[in-house]
Design an enzyme around this catalytic site. Structure first.
Site, PDB file in Angstrom:
ATOM      1  CE  LYS A   1      -2.366  -0.730   3.757  1.00  0.00           C
ATOM      2  NZ  LYS A   1      -2.126  -2.087   4.278  1.00  0.00           N
TER       3      LYS A   1
ATOM      4  NE  ARG B   1      -4.900  -1.401  10.690  1.00  0.00           N
ATOM      5  CZ  ARG B   1      -3.825  -0.779  10.199  1.00  0.00           C
ATOM      6  NH1 ARG B   1      -3.852   0.509   9.962  1.00  0.00           N
ATOM      7  NH2 ARG B   1      -2.734  -1.457   9.941  1.00  0.00           N
TER       8      ARG B   1
ATOM      9  NE  ARG C   1       6.505  -4.492   7.152  1.00  0.00           N
ATOM     10  CZ  ARG C   1       5.303  -3.945   7.115  1.00  0.00           C
ATOM     11  NH1 ARG C   1       4.917  -3.267   6.060  1.00  0.00           N
ATOM     12  NH2 ARG C   1       4.480  -4.057   8.134  1.00  0.00           N
TER      13      ARG C   1
ATOM     14  NE  ARG D   1       6.633  -1.392  10.303  1.00  0.00           N
ATOM     15  CZ  ARG D   1       5.422  -1.225   9.804  1.00  0.00           C
ATOM     16  NH1 ARG D   1       5.267  -0.662   8.624  1.00  0.00           N
ATOM     17  NH2 ARG D   1       4.355  -1.628  10.479  1.00  0.00           N
TER      18      ARG D   1
ATOM     19  NE  ARG E   1       1.301  -5.560  11.690  1.00  0.00           N
ATOM     20  CZ  ARG E   1       2.542  -5.528  12.148  1.00  0.00           C
ATOM     21  NH1 ARG E   1       2.800  -5.100  13.361  1.00  0.00           N
ATOM     22  NH2 ARG E   1       3.542  -5.904  11.377  1.00  0.00           N
TER      23      ARG E   1
HETATM   24  P1  AMP Z   1       0.261   0.335   9.529  1.00  0.00           P
HETATM   25  O1  AMP Z   1       1.518   1.080   9.225  1.00  0.00           O
HETATM   26  O2  AMP Z   1      -0.933   0.895   8.810  1.00  0.00           O
HETATM   27  O3  AMP Z   1       0.409  -1.152   9.324  1.00  0.00           O
HETATM   28  O4  AMP Z   1      -0.033   0.560  11.083  1.00  0.00           O
HETATM   29  C1  AMP Z   1       0.858   0.105  12.057  1.00  0.00           C
HETATM   30  C2  AMP Z   1       0.123  -0.106  13.371  1.00  0.00           C
HETATM   31  O5  AMP Z   1      -0.440   1.142  13.819  1.00  0.00           O
HETATM   32  C3  AMP Z   1      -1.065  -1.051  13.297  1.00  0.00           C
HETATM   33  O6  AMP Z   1      -0.660  -2.405  13.434  1.00  0.00           O
HETATM   34  C4  AMP Z   1      -1.921  -0.569  14.462  1.00  0.00           C
HETATM   35  O7  AMP Z   1      -1.391  -1.025  15.698  1.00  0.00           O
HETATM   36  C5  AMP Z   1      -1.721   0.927  14.406  1.00  0.00           C
HETATM   37  N1  AMP Z   1      -2.749   1.601  13.548  1.00  0.00           N
HETATM   38  C6  AMP Z   1      -2.538   2.280  12.392  1.00  0.00           C
HETATM   39  N2  AMP Z   1      -3.686   2.736  11.870  1.00  0.00           N
HETATM   40  C7  AMP Z   1      -4.669   2.334  12.714  1.00  0.00           C
HETATM   41  C8  AMP Z   1      -6.095   2.465  12.737  1.00  0.00           C
HETATM   42  N3  AMP Z   1      -6.750   3.097  11.743  1.00  0.00           N
HETATM   43  N4  AMP Z   1      -6.769   1.924  13.769  1.00  0.00           N
HETATM   44  C9  AMP Z   1      -6.139   1.280  14.765  1.00  0.00           C
HETATM   45  N5  AMP Z   1      -4.805   1.098  14.815  1.00  0.00           N
HETATM   46  C10 AMP Z   1      -4.062   1.613  13.797  1.00  0.00           C
END
Ligand code: AMP
Length: 197
Positions: free
Chosen positions: A17, A93, A130, A132, A143
């Site tokens: 993404k 989400r 990756r 991280r 996740r």
């Molecule tokens: P991402 O980079 O989008 O994979 O986000 C990394 C982490 O941030 C996720 O695994 C969640 O713990 C948190 N996070 C990001 N966006 C959201 C959201 N819209 N709602 C809840 N948690 C989020």
């Protein structure tokens, strides 16, 4: 420039993404809004929110809607985003977040919600590669599990509203970008955003 374009991009973590969002930024002049990046920035700045969110992120959980909805609503109301449009990445989400987003957009609704579709085994391999700090095996599994349980219903919610378009996320970056752009272009040509959708 025409009207600002408002998109949401969906897909399992690891579906590419972030990369494809940069291509959408170049093509449509939209602002990339990644709630994950926003939380990581808070964490790097060692704010109270960053510390609180960081623990949840490490455990592979979702930060609460009570925190996330105001953060996203605030960002989409800022002048650069209102003027240029956006591609939202990582938000919404949950169904509550989707409702909060619709409520905030009011008369300027979404044009499309794109599901960048990459199979489960492929995203697992990509995420492990990756490296991280929040990408432990447990966090990855958690996740992906959460994605199915909590986020899949959000896709269905958008689908019911006629906004969902699925794009095959396998292939080279360029191939995927071409598919994305042709999907978005045809939506912008044929289905301009309808207030109330
Ligand atoms: P991402 O980079 O989008 O994979 O986000 C990394 C982490 O941030 C996720 O695994 C969640 O713990 C948190 N996070 C990001 N966006 C959201 C959201 N819209 N709602 C809840 N948690 C989020």
């Amino acid at each position: 420039m025409g009207q600002p374009t408002r998109l949401v991009i969906f897909g399992r973590q690891g579906a590419g993404k972030g990369t494809q969002c940069q291509r959408l930024v170049e093509r449509y002049g939209v602002v990339h809004i990644s709630t994950g990046d926003m939380l990581r920035a808070e964490r790097a700045a060692d704010t109270e929110l960053g510390r609180k969110a960081g623990e949840i992120m490490d455990a592979g959980g979702l930060v609460g809607d009570d925190i996330m909805i105001p953060i996203a609503r605030h960002r989409i109301s800022e002048p650069d985003v209102v003027a240029s449009g956006f591609v939202l990445d990582g938000f919404p989400r949950t169904v509550d977040q989707a409702e909060g987003l619709f409520d905030a957009l009011g008369e300027d609704p979404l044009h499309a919600v794109i599901d960048l579709d990459v199979p489960l085994d492929e995203v697992t391999t990509r995420m492990k590669a990756r490296g991280r700090t929040d990408d432990t095996d447990e966090a990855i599994a958690q996740r992906l599990d959460l994605y199915e349980q909590e986020t899949r219903p959000v896709l269905d919610w958008f689908d019911e509203r006629g906004l969902l378009v699925t794009v095959d996320g396998l292939g080279t970056e360029v191939e995927v970008t071409e598919r994305l752009v042709s999907a978005v272009d045809s939506i912008l040509d044929e289905h301009p955003a309808q207030p109330g959708l």
